[in-house]
Design a protein around this motif. Structure first.
Motif, PDB file in Angstrom:
ATOM      1  N   SER A 116      -7.016 -27.542 -20.148  1.00 42.25           N
ATOM      2  CA  SER A 116      -7.620 -28.533 -19.272  1.00 42.25           C
ATOM      3  C   SER A 116      -6.554 -29.216 -18.430  1.00 42.25           C
ATOM      4  N   MET A 117      -6.912 -29.509 -17.180  1.00 45.86           N
ATOM      5  CA  MET A 117      -6.028 -30.225 -16.271  1.00 45.86           C
ATOM      6  C   MET A 117      -4.679 -29.526 -16.111  1.00 45.86           C
ATOM      7  N   GLN A 118      -4.674 -28.195 -16.135  1.00 43.98           N
ATOM      8  CA  GLN A 118      -3.439 -27.438 -15.983  1.00 43.98           C
ATOM      9  C   GLN A 118      -3.043 -27.411 -14.507  1.00 43.98           C
ATOM     10  N   ILE A 119      -1.840 -27.872 -14.194  1.00 47.08           N
ATOM     11  CA  ILE A 119      -1.339 -27.890 -12.828  1.00 47.08           C
ATOM     12  C   ILE A 119      -0.313 -26.772 -12.684  1.00 47.08           C
ATOM     13  N   LEU A 120      -0.626 -25.762 -11.877  1.00 48.40           N
ATOM     14  CA  LEU A 120       0.257 -24.626 -11.684  1.00 48.40           C
ATOM     15  C   LEU A 120       0.781 -24.599 -10.256  1.00 48.40           C
ATOM     16  N   SER A 121       2.009 -24.120 -10.095  1.00 44.11           N
ATOM     17  CA  SER A 121       2.562 -23.938  -8.758  1.00 44.11           C
ATOM     18  C   SER A 121       3.596 -22.819  -8.796  1.00 44.11           C
ATOM     19  N   GLY A 122       3.882 -22.258  -7.620  1.00 46.04           N
ATOM     20  CA  GLY A 122       4.844 -21.178  -7.518  1.00 46.04           C
ATOM     21  C   GLY A 122       4.637 -20.402  -6.251  1.00 46.04           C
ATOM     22  N   THR A 123       5.263 -19.256  -6.193  1.00 42.07           N
ATOM     23  CA  THR A 123       5.158 -18.425  -4.997  1.00 42.07           C
ATOM     24  C   THR A 123       3.833 -17.687  -4.978  1.00 42.07           C
ATOM     25  N   THR A 124       3.529 -17.097  -3.822  1.00 37.15           N
ATOM     26  CA  THR A 124       2.308 -16.293  -3.711  1.00 37.15           C
ATOM     27  C   THR A 124       2.342 -15.153  -4.724  1.00 37.15           C
ATOM     28  N   ALA A 125       3.494 -14.531  -4.871  1.00 37.13           N
ATOM     29  CA  ALA A 125       3.606 -13.396  -5.788  1.00 37.13           C
ATOM     30  C   ALA A 125       3.424 -13.816  -7.239  1.00 37.13           C
ATOM     31  N   ALA A 126       3.656 -15.090  -7.532  1.00 31.42           N
ATOM     32  CA  ALA A 126       3.584 -15.550  -8.923  1.00 31.42           C
ATOM     33  C   ALA A 126       2.244 -16.156  -9.283  1.00 31.42           C
ATOM     34  N   ARG A 127       1.269 -16.046  -8.403  1.00 33.16           N
ATOM     35  CA  ARG A 127      -0.062 -16.603  -8.723  1.00 33.16           C
ATOM     36  C   ARG A 127      -0.586 -16.017 -10.043  1.00 33.16           C
ATOM     37  N   PRO A 128      -1.245 -16.843 -10.857  1.00 39.79           N
ATOM     38  CA  PRO A 128      -1.781 -16.313 -12.120  1.00 39.79           C
ATOM     39  C   PRO A 128      -2.894 -15.291 -11.872  1.00 39.79           C
ATOM     40  N   THR A 129      -3.002 -14.339 -12.770  1.00 43.38           N
ATOM     41  CA  THR A 129      -4.027 -13.282 -12.640  1.00 43.38           C
ATOM     42  C   THR A 129      -4.966 -13.232 -13.842  1.00 43.38           C
ATOM     43  N   THR A 130      -4.693 -14.025 -14.845  1.00 48.03           N
ATOM     44  CA  THR A 130      -5.568 -14.060 -16.028  1.00 48.03           C
ATOM     45  C   THR A 130      -5.984 -15.499 -16.303  1.00 48.03           C
ATOM     46  N   ASN A 131      -7.049 -15.629 -17.122  1.00 45.67           N
ATOM     47  CA  ASN A 131      -7.582 -16.956 -17.478  1.00 45.67           C
ATOM     48  C   ASN A 131      -7.888 -17.806 -16.249  1.00 45.67           C
ATOM     49  N   LEU A 132      -8.445 -17.172 -15.239  1.00 48.62           N
ATOM     50  CA  LEU A 132      -8.801 -17.877 -14.011  1.00 48.62           C
ATOM     51  C   LEU A 132     -10.190 -18.483 -14.145  1.00 48.62           C
ATOM     52  N   TYR A 133     -10.447 -19.568 -13.422  1.00 45.45           N
ATOM     53  CA  TYR A 133     -11.743 -20.211 -13.475  1.00 45.45           C
ATOM     54  C   TYR A 133     -12.042 -20.855 -12.126  1.00 45.45           C
ATOM     55  N   PRO A 134     -13.333 -21.091 -11.812  1.00 46.54           N
ATOM     56  CA  PRO A 134     -13.702 -21.649 -10.504  1.00 46.54           C
ATOM     57  C   PRO A 134     -12.998 -22.983 -10.229  1.00 46.54           C
ATOM     58  N   TRP A 135     -12.491 -23.108  -9.004  1.00 46.26           N
ATOM     59  CA  TRP A 135     -11.846 -24.320  -8.493  1.00 46.26           C
ATOM     60  C   TRP A 135     -10.523 -24.623  -9.195  1.00 46.26           C
ATOM     61  N   GLN A 136      -9.913 -23.604  -9.776  1.00 47.57           N
ATOM     62  CA  GLN A 136      -8.584 -23.779 -10.355  1.00 47.57           C
ATOM     63  C   GLN A 136      -7.560 -24.054  -9.252  1.00 47.57           C
ATOM     64  N   PHE A 137      -6.693 -25.020  -9.498  1.00 52.43           N
ATOM     65  CA  PHE A 137      -5.704 -25.435  -8.496  1.00 52.43           C
ATOM     66  C   PHE A 137      -4.410 -24.620  -8.635  1.00 52.43           C
ATOM     67  N   TYR A 138      -3.769 -24.332  -7.482  1.00 52.22           N
ATOM     68  CA  TYR A 138      -2.449 -23.698  -7.482  1.00 52.22           C
ATOM     69  C   TYR A 138      -1.680 -24.183  -6.259  1.00 52.22           C
ATOM     70  N   GLY A 139      -0.478 -24.666  -6.495  1.00 54.70           N
ATOM     71  CA  GLY A 139       0.372 -25.074  -5.376  1.00 54.70           C
ATOM     72  C   GLY A 139       1.232 -23.904  -4.913  1.00 54.70           C
ATOM     73  N   ASP A 140       0.840 -23.287  -3.793  1.00 58.58           N
ATOM     74  CA  ASP A 140       1.518 -22.073  -3.304  1.00 58.58           C
ATOM     75  C   ASP A 140       2.720 -22.478  -2.448  1.00 58.58           C
ATOM     76  N   SER A 141       3.956 -22.288  -2.995  1.00 60.30           N
ATOM     77  CA  SER A 141       5.179 -22.677  -2.282  1.00 60.30           C
ATOM     78  C   SER A 141       5.479 -21.750  -1.123  1.00 60.30           C
ATOM     79  N   THR A 142       5.017 -20.484  -1.193  1.00 58.70           N
ATOM     80  CA  THR A 142       5.219 -19.563  -0.083  1.00 58.70           C
ATOM     81  C   THR A 142       4.425 -20.009   1.125  1.00 58.70           C
ATOM     82  N   LEU A 143       3.165 -20.400   0.909  1.00 54.82           N
ATOM     83  CA  LEU A 143       2.308 -20.868   1.999  1.00 54.82           C
ATOM     84  C   LEU A 143       2.588 -22.327   2.340  1.00 54.82           C
TER      85      LEU A 143
END
Length: 446
Positions: A398-425
């Motif tokens: 819960s309330m997991q805050i993730l960030s990183g490059t586009t290539a490092a985006r998570p690919t598992t345990n995804l859920y609707p409206w999950q947040f990701y801070g994309d440093s590449t973009l």
């Protein structure tokens, strides 16, 4: 001190009670004198055959039999109400209005349905019905015209159409109590007509559906908001069941509601018995139609056995204002199935039904869980909160805050409206509502 009692077998009434003589006139005369003199009427052991309805039009009636199923009233036909007690629409005022005790009513045809009753209460307020048994009657107990404050204690009904027909009182206003009553009928146990309410059931057993012969989605052991005689539908309120054994029903639901219902079921059990064949198994636990702003509360109930419905609670196609609150449901581990799908362990009814119209607190798979709408929350083995948006298939912190490059985006345990801070973009992005892609603040796929 002299206390007069009318004995229906004594002259001038001279009821016979042999099951052959017609005792209609004798019983009517005894009842008339009893209410006129304001004294109890005793009906000794025997079988009293009647050929017409008996009407006791009074607001103070005291009738009792010999007890132990020894006093039987047996109507010749199903064309009349066997015994009607009460002053009618005028009501019996604010004073207690007497009792009927230790009497049996017996018809002749099993699972008979129709419109006539063994005992009809018409405007009797604070009236007591105790140790009264009814068998083989279309309706066992029929209540009309606001029988406020009346009580049924240790009553029985079996082998008939409908044990209890409640057509009395405004919503939440009747305050009728039913203690340790055992009701079983072809068309369920209890029907509550529209605009009625204030009914309280404590302990006992309620079941039905016998002799239906096929699944009947329109009825339940309890039918709320539908008139048994006219079919009219509407709202009901302030109805509660505590310590009830809903056991052994066949072909029907446990609760079938029409219109808005304010209902509480607590400390009760829903049991689909092993003795029923596969064809006879009951449908679901609760089904509502046009539930509107219904409020259904389920507290500390148990469920076991095999059920035909795919969903324990079916509110399909109804508005989001309907609300179900569930705490502490226990499904017997590994023994409960809905629509031939075995639940792997104890789960809540809302969880099993994938029902988003409510809130639930329960324990399953060794986790304490909370359900809010379509979101489930649990405490992980590490003591951290996890969230599931797919009914427990996957869990994410819960309330997991993730960030990183586009290539490092998570690919598992995804859920609707999950947040990701994309440093590449150089901007925040989210999973879309379907959980199929990442999108930015404009909704564009990125």
């Amino acid at each position: 001190m002299h206390c007069e009692i009318i004995n229906a077998k004594y002259p001038p009434y001279s009821a016979v009670g042999d099951g052959i003589a017609d005792d209609t006139i004798s019983l009517q005369a005894a009842f008339n004198d009893g209410v006129l003199k304001n004294v109890p009427i005793f009906i000794p052991a025997g079988t009293y055959r009647t050929t017409a309805g008996i009407n006791v039009i009074s607001n103070n009636v005291m009738i009792y039999g010999a007890g132990g199923n020894l006093t039987k009233i047996k109507p010749d036909a199903y064309t009349y109400d066997c015994l009607t007690i009460g002053p009618g629409a005028s009501g019996s005022g604010i004073n207690p209005s007497g009792y009927i005790r230790e009497i049996d009513f017996e018809g002749t045809t099993s699972w008979i349905t129709g419109t006539t009753a063994a005992l009809k209460l018409d405007g009797m307020r604070q009236f007591e019905v105790k140790n009264v048994t009814v068998q083989r009657m279309p309706i066992s107990f029929d209540l009309v015209n606001k029988c406020y404050g009346s009580m049924f204690v240790n009553c029985r009904s079996n082998l008939g159409g409908l044990p209890l027909n409640l057509r009395t009182g405004l919503q939440s206003g009747s305050d009728l109590s039913f203690l340790n009553c055992w009701f079983r009928g072809k068309d369920g146990s209890v029907w509550v007509a529209p605009d009625a309410g204030g009914f309280h059931f404590n302990h006992g057993q309620l079941t039905g559906g016998d002799n239906q012969g096929a699944d009947n989605d329109a009825i339940g052991v309890i039918v709320l908001g539908k008139d048994y005689l006219t079919g009219a539908v509407g709202n009901v309120a302030n109805i509660d069941f505590n310590g009830i054994d809903f056991e052994g029903s066949k072909y029907i639901h446990q609760i079938r509601a029409y219109g808005q219902a304010i209902l509480t079921i607590s400390n009760s059990s829903f049991l689909s018995t092993a003795s029923a064949t596969a064809a006879e198994k009951p449908l679901g636990i609760i089904k509502t139609t046009n539930g509107l702003q219904s409020r259904i509360t389920l507290l500390n109930n148990a469920v076991s056995g095999v059920w035909k419905a795919a969903k324990a609670i079916d509110v399909t196609g109804q508005g989001s204002v309907l609300n179900i609150f569930e705490v502490g449901t226990a499904m017997v581990n590994g023994t409960v199935t809905f629509n031939d799908v075995t639940n792997p362990d104890s789960v809540g009814l809302l969880e099993q039904s994938k029902n988003t119209m409510g809130t639930a607190f329960f324990r399953s798979s060794s986790f304490n869980k909370m359900l809010m709408g379509g979101m489930m929350i649990r405490a992980s083995i590490l003591g951290k909160f996890e969230v599931s948006y797919d009914w427990g298939v996957t869990w994410v912190p819960s309330m997991q805050i993730l960030s990183g490059t586009t290539a490092a985006r998570p690919t598992t345990n995804l859920y609707p409206w999950q947040f990701y801070g994309d440093s590449t973009l150089g901007k925040p992005i989210w999973r879309n509502a379907a959980n199929t892609a990442w999108i930015d603040a404009t909704g564009a796929t990125v």
